[in-house]
Structure formats: structure tokens, C-alpha cells
Scaffold this motif. Structure first.
Motif, PDB file in Angstrom:
ATOM      1  N   ASN A 124      41.977  36.849  18.690  1.00 33.63           N
ATOM      2  CA  ASN A 124      42.608  37.164  19.976  1.00 33.63           C
ATOM      3  C   ASN A 124      42.125  38.500  20.515  1.00 33.63           C
ATOM      4  OD1 ASN A 124      44.267  35.000  20.825  1.00 33.63           O
ATOM      5  ND2 ASN A 124      45.785  35.509  19.255  1.00 33.63           N
ATOM      6  N   GLN A 125      41.971  39.479  19.630  1.00 34.80           N
ATOM      7  CA  GLN A 125      41.477  40.781  20.077  1.00 34.80           C
ATOM      8  C   GLN A 125      40.032  40.676  20.540  1.00 34.80           C
ATOM      9  OE1 GLN A 125      43.348  43.864  20.258  1.00 34.80           O
ATOM     10  NE2 GLN A 125      41.595  44.070  21.625  1.00 34.80           N
ATOM     11  N   ASP A 126      39.217  39.895  19.807  1.00 29.11           N
ATOM     12  CA  ASP A 126      37.822  39.699  20.210  1.00 29.11           C
ATOM     13  C   ASP A 126      37.743  38.997  21.565  1.00 29.11           C
ATOM     14  OD1 ASP A 126      36.972  40.865  17.870  1.00 29.11           O
ATOM     15  OD2 ASP A 126      36.590  38.966  16.829  1.00 29.11           O
ATOM     16  N   ARG A 127      38.619  38.022  21.787  1.00 28.69           N
ATOM     17  CA  ARG A 127      38.636  37.301  23.058  1.00 28.69           C
ATOM     18  C   ARG A 127      38.988  38.254  24.197  1.00 28.69           C
ATOM     19  NH1 ARG A 127      42.688  33.936  23.570  1.00 28.69           N
ATOM     20  NH2 ARG A 127      41.702  32.734  25.230  1.00 28.69           N
ATOM     21  N   THR A 128      39.981  39.109  23.967  1.00 28.73           N
ATOM     22  CA  THR A 128      40.373  40.076  24.987  1.00 28.73           C
ATOM     23  C   THR A 128      39.229  41.032  25.296  1.00 28.73           C
ATOM     24  OG1 THR A 128      42.713  39.972  24.363  1.00 28.73           O
ATOM     25  CG2 THR A 128      41.989  41.938  25.541  1.00 28.73           C
ATOM     26  N   ASP A 129      38.573  41.524  24.258  1.00 25.31           N
ATOM     27  CA  ASP A 129      37.433  42.436  24.461  1.00 25.31           C
ATOM     28  C   ASP A 129      36.344  41.759  25.278  1.00 25.31           C
ATOM     29  OD1 ASP A 129      38.780  44.307  22.969  1.00 25.31           O
ATOM     30  OD2 ASP A 129      37.586  44.012  21.150  1.00 25.31           O
ATOM     31  N   MET A 130      36.127  40.473  25.025  1.00 25.54           N
ATOM     32  CA  MET A 130      35.064  39.765  25.733  1.00 25.54           C
ATOM     33  C   MET A 130      35.435  39.534  27.196  1.00 25.54           C
ATOM     34  SD  MET A 130      32.648  36.979  23.991  1.00 25.54           S
ATOM     35  CE  MET A 130      32.576  38.180  22.692  1.00 25.54           C
ATOM     36  N   VAL A 131      36.706  39.256  27.460  1.00 23.38           N
ATOM     37  CA  VAL A 131      37.157  39.123  28.845  1.00 23.38           C
ATOM     38  C   VAL A 131      36.931  40.438  29.586  1.00 23.38           C
ATOM     39  CG1 VAL A 131      39.169  38.821  30.334  1.00 23.38           C
ATOM     40  CG2 VAL A 131      38.829  37.292  28.386  1.00 23.38           C
ATOM     41  N   GLU A 132      37.244  41.545  28.955  1.00 27.57           N
ATOM     42  CA  GLU A 132      37.045  42.849  29.587  1.00 27.57           C
ATOM     43  C   GLU A 132      35.560  43.129  29.804  1.00 27.57           C
ATOM     44  OE1 GLU A 132      39.217  45.712  27.295  1.00 27.57           O
ATOM     45  OE2 GLU A 132      41.163  44.921  27.926  1.00 27.57           O
ATOM     46  N   GLU A 133      34.729  42.628  28.904  1.00 30.96           N
ATOM     47  CA  GLU A 133      33.285  42.771  29.088  1.00 30.96           C
ATOM     48  C   GLU A 133      32.811  41.998  30.323  1.00 30.96           C
ATOM     49  OE1 GLU A 133      29.173  41.651  26.671  1.00 30.96           O
ATOM     50  OE2 GLU A 133      31.040  41.906  25.556  1.00 30.96           O
ATOM     51  N   ILE A 134      33.384  40.817  30.545  1.00 35.45           N
ATOM     52  CA  ILE A 134      33.031  40.024  31.727  1.00 35.45           C
ATOM     53  C   ILE A 134      33.509  40.731  32.997  1.00 35.45           C
ATOM     54  CG2 ILE A 134      33.395  37.828  32.922  1.00 35.45           C
ATOM     55  CD1 ILE A 134      33.669  36.550  30.102  1.00 35.45           C
ATOM     56  N   ASP A 135      34.711  41.290  32.965  1.00 32.52           N
ATOM     57  CA  ASP A 135      35.183  42.044  34.124  1.00 32.52           C
ATOM     58  C   ASP A 135      34.306  43.261  34.396  1.00 32.52           C
ATOM     59  OD1 ASP A 135      37.211  40.851  35.551  1.00 32.52           O
ATOM     60  OD2 ASP A 135      38.826  41.611  34.278  1.00 32.52           O
ATOM     61  N   THR A 136      33.821  43.883  33.345  1.00 33.05           N
ATOM     62  CA  THR A 136      32.914  45.019  33.518  1.00 33.05           C
ATOM     63  C   THR A 136      31.641  44.581  34.231  1.00 33.05           C
ATOM     64  OG1 THR A 136      33.772  46.154  31.559  1.00 33.05           O
ATOM     65  CG2 THR A 136      31.554  46.761  32.290  1.00 33.05           C
ATOM     66  N   HIS A 137      31.174  43.386  33.923  1.00 29.47           N
ATOM     67  CA  HIS A 137      29.999  42.834  34.612  1.00 29.47           C
ATOM     68  C   HIS A 137      30.229  42.818  36.120  1.00 29.47           C
ATOM     69  CE1 HIS A 137      26.873  39.953  35.816  1.00 29.47           C
ATOM     70  NE2 HIS A 137      27.829  39.269  36.419  1.00 29.47           N
ATOM     71  N   PHE A 138      31.399  42.319  36.539  1.00 27.84           N
ATOM     72  CA  PHE A 138      31.683  42.244  37.978  1.00 27.84           C
ATOM     73  C   PHE A 138      31.896  43.634  38.568  1.00 27.84           C
ATOM     74  CE2 PHE A 138      33.034  37.925  36.670  1.00 27.84           C
ATOM     75  CZ  PHE A 138      32.179  37.210  37.485  1.00 27.84           C
ATOM     76  N   ARG A 139      32.569  44.490  37.834  1.00 26.56           N
ATOM     77  CA  ARG A 139      32.813  45.844  38.339  1.00 26.56           C
ATOM     78  C   ARG A 139      31.493  46.560  38.604  1.00 26.56           C
ATOM     79  NH1 ARG A 139      32.924  50.896  36.235  1.00 26.56           N
ATOM     80  NH2 ARG A 139      32.540  50.130  34.130  1.00 26.56           N
ATOM     81  N   GLU A 140      30.553  46.432  37.677  1.00 30.18           N
ATOM     82  CA  GLU A 140      29.264  47.103  37.848  1.00 30.18           C
ATOM     83  C   GLU A 140      28.411  46.417  38.909  1.00 30.18           C
ATOM     84  OE1 GLU A 140      27.626  47.138  33.919  1.00 30.18           O
ATOM     85  OE2 GLU A 140      28.882  48.835  33.272  1.00 30.18           O
ATOM     86  N   LYS A 141      28.451  45.100  38.958  1.00 26.12           N
ATOM     87  CA  LYS A 141      27.634  44.356  39.921  1.00 26.12           C
ATOM     88  C   LYS A 141      28.023  44.685  41.353  1.00 26.12           C
ATOM     89  CE  LYS A 141      26.142  39.626  41.049  1.00 26.12           C
ATOM     90  NZ  LYS A 141      24.709  39.870  40.855  1.00 26.12           N
ATOM     91  N   TYR A 142      29.315  44.885  41.582  1.00 26.75           N
ATOM     92  CA  TYR A 142      29.795  45.110  42.948  1.00 26.75           C
ATOM     93  C   TYR A 142      30.356  46.521  43.147  1.00 26.75           C
ATOM     94  CZ  TYR A 142      29.220  40.085  43.035  1.00 26.75           C
ATOM     95  OH  TYR A 142      28.683  38.830  42.937  1.00 26.75           O
ATOM     96  N   SER A 143      29.858  47.449  42.347  1.00 28.45           N
ATOM     97  CA  SER A 143      30.374  48.823  42.406  1.00 28.45           C
ATOM     98  C   SER A 143      30.056  49.517  43.724  1.00 28.45           C
ATOM     99  CB  SER A 143      29.801  49.646  41.243  1.00 28.45           C
ATOM    100  OG  SER A 143      28.380  49.695  41.326  1.00 28.45           O
ATOM    101  N   THR A 144      29.023  49.048  44.438  1.00 26.71           N
ATOM    102  CA  THR A 144      28.649  49.704  45.695  1.00 26.71           C
ATOM    103  C   THR A 144      29.344  49.083  46.903  1.00 26.71           C
ATOM    104  OG1 THR A 144      26.727  48.237  45.958  1.00 26.71           O
ATOM    105  CG2 THR A 144      26.382  50.307  44.761  1.00 26.71           C
ATOM    106  N   VAL A 145      30.134  48.039  46.688  1.00 26.03           N
ATOM    107  CA  VAL A 145      30.824  47.378  47.797  1.00 26.03           C
ATOM    108  C   VAL A 145      32.081  48.169  48.166  1.00 26.03           C
ATOM    109  CG1 VAL A 145      32.046  45.297  48.546  1.00 26.03           C
ATOM    110  CG2 VAL A 145      29.970  45.103  47.156  1.00 26.03           C
ATOM    111  N   THR A 146      32.220  48.443  49.446  1.00 29.07           N
ATOM    112  CA  THR A 146      33.426  49.126  49.943  1.00 29.07           C
ATOM    113  C   THR A 146      34.391  48.093  50.485  1.00 29.07           C
ATOM    114  OG1 THR A 146      32.138  51.081  50.549  1.00 29.07           O
ATOM    115  CG2 THR A 146      34.320  50.829  51.569  1.00 29.07           C
TER     116      THR A 146
END
Length: 245
Positions: A124-146
Motif C-alpha cells: 500500500n505504501q509503494d502504491r501511494t508512492d507511485m501515485v505521487e510519482e505520477i502526479d509529479t509527472h503532471f506537475r512538472e509537465k505543466y509547471s509553466t501553465v498559468t
């Protein structure tokens, strides 16, 4: 995992329920080779959820070629790619699905059950970490969007919706297997077919909703705050049973 701010504002998709192709639920024998071929051809951009579901579907099939919670697998996708993370995410989900089956055996040895419970907690902890890794992907991909001045907040981050999509792929696979059983009653088959129909509709709705969500991330029509999961029972400093020892 690296530390990120607990709340991160970025643009995100509204939930839309347009139909998508429903042929993704057919589960046929597969292999790592087909996954490697998919790795070479998949471009996860505007159809992120549809492509993610294909990866989840293929990974689920691959797991069931051995149906062994201790099976080892080589991730067929390039290290550091979002595809590799999606593959690993569904593999963890598939293993945990079957761990949950095993631990419900009424005749299981108590010592074995405790070991399984510890393993499920770690999963469960590994799954949570991986979900946060996926969210990080989106955060970084769209970090320049206002975000637009009238942008609104969404109740769920993209990655937690994708987490539900991964579990949904497993539900569809196992419900389809129930429908195919030859040792079950007609009533059981009918009930499982009705449930499978609902799951397939949910797949269409959720897949389209996530892709619309990601489109709104790129356009700035939505923003959201990503709150990192704070699992207190896993932390020796916040679980009183642990810190009072």
C-alpha cells in the motif's frame, strides 16, 4: 522518494463522460514481447488515459501468465518514463489483488497471515508512492501553465484517478473470467455479466474523464492542489503504538 510541497497548484481536467472505444476489455494471451512493442509505439499525450489503460490491460494479462505473487518481472519500458511507472503501478496492484485473496482464506496459518498483512501494508505504501510519482509527472509537465483567472479546483488529482483506472483494469479482467466459468450456475454467470457491463461503462466514463482532465491541465481551465498522503500508521513518530514502545 524526493520531498515535494504538500500543496501544489497546477491546471487539471474537468470530468467529462463522453464514450470511448469499449474494445479494450478483451483479454487474450499476451507476452512481454507485445509490451515491448507497445513501448516502441505508444505516445502518451492527448490520449493519456486510453494509452494508460492499454498498459494496465497488458500488464494484468502478463501477471496472469504465471498468476504468482512472487513472480519476478522485467519492466519492458525505458527506466524513468511515465510508461515504466504505469507498468510498475499495475503490477503492484495485481500482486496486491491476489495477496488480498490469499489472506482471506479462513484456514490460513495465523503466522502466515501476519506476514501477508505486513506485506500488504508495504505494498500500500509503494502504491501511494507511485501515485505521487505520477502526479509529479503532471506537475512538472505543466509547471509553466498559468491557470486562468476563472479556473476552478478539482476534487481529485490526475494520478489518483489513474490509480482507480488501474484497479478497474483488474476488476474487468477478473469479472470477465467469472463470466467465462463453466463450473458456475447460470444465475452466477448472469450476475457477473451484469457487473461486467457496469465495469465496462465505468471504464469508458473514467478514461474519457481523465483525458479531459489532462486536457484542462494543459489549457489552464482547472487547477488543483496535490496533497501528499500522510499515512500516520506507517510513521514510527506518529503511530502511538510504535512511539510508545
Amino acid at each position: 522518494m524526493p520531498h515535494f510541497d504538500f500543496a501544489i497548484k497546477f491546471t487539471i481536467f474537468v470530468l467529462s463522460l463522453d464514450a470511448v472505444d469499449s474494445n479494450l476489455y478483451f483479454f487474450k494471451p499476451s507476452s512481454t514481447a507485445s509490451l515491448k512493442q507497445l513501448n516502441q509505439t505508444t505516445d502518451i499525450t492527448m490520449n493519456f488515459a486510453k494509452d494508460a489503460f492499454r498498459i494496465f490491460e497488458e500488464t494484468t494479462r502478463l501477471y496472469h501468465t504465471t498468476d504468482d505473487v512472487d513472480a519476478k518481472v522485467d519492466n519492458p519500458y525505458n527506466e524513468g518514463t511515465i510508461e515504466a511507472t504505469l507498468f510498475a503501478k499495475n503490477w503492484i496492484d495485481a500482486v496486491q489483488w491476489h495477496l488480498e485473496d490469499i489472506i482471506r482464506d479462513p484456514y490460513i496459518d495465523p503466522v502466515e497471515a501476519l506476514a501477508l498483512k505486513r506485506r500488504i501494508d508495504k505494498s500500500n505504501q509503494d502504491r501511494t508512492d507511485m501515485v505521487e510519482e505520477i502526479d509529479t509527472h503532471f506537475r512538472e509537465k505543466y509547471s509553466t501553465v498559468t491557470p486562468a483567472t476563472d479556473a476552478t479546483i478539482n476534487t481529485e488529482s490526475p494520478a489518483w484517478a489513474i490509480d482507480r483506472l488501474s484497479i478497474l483494469a483488474l476488476k474487468i479482467y477478473h469479472m470477465a473470467r467469472e463470466v467465462e466459468r463453466t463450473d458456475a450456475s447460470p444465475d452466477h454467470i448472469a450476475k457477473c455479466q451484469a457487473k461486467l457491463d457496469v465495469l465496462l461503462q465505468q471504464q469508458e466514463d473514467l478514461t474519457t474523464a481523465i483525458d479531459q482532465l489532462i486536457e484542462d491541465i494543459a489549457s489552464g481551465r482547472k487547477y488543483m492542489k496535490v496533497y501528499r498522503q500522510m499515512k500516520m500508521y506507517n510513521d514510527p513518530s506518529t503511530n502511538p503504538v510504535l512511539y510508545k514502545k
